[in-house]
Design a protein around this motif. Sequence first.
Motif: not given
Length: 164
Positions: A137-164
Amino acid sequence: MSSTAWVAGLDRQVPEDVARLLTTVPEWFAQPESNEEYIEAARSKETWTVRNSEGVVVGVTLIDRHFPHVAEAHLTVVDRSVHGTGVGTAMLRAVEDDAVRREVRLLQVKTLGASHPDPGYARTRHFYERWGFLPLEETALWGEGTPCLIMVKPLPASRTAGLP
């Protein structure tokens, strides 16, 4: 120095180094008020650094952890003298590897949006895109004339996630 030589690691807070590094790249960090906020943030935020062979900090990434499943790169700054040598890559790789180990599912970064013509920030966006970050998303979070682009990167689940 080649990119394979740089090693990033979790470090102590280094606000003086952040202040010094910001001055080396004024085309990205020329706003005194914003720079003061970054320096203040460097007093408390999780800090990742790359140091040269003499132990001098040449790169810093500050991390926010808003939720257990999200890590945000609040600031990344690299000394101009080592731009393009892999310092930023080493930091991002270390932060991402740590995030996966902690079972973080999203990395986030905010940068100047593409609706602003700044060529330096076009390079910044390209760097993050190469790492798999997606514009959210590009927002006006930082004020007019300074567009803030929010970037995200999905990460893989840890190999140990959910293991006992």
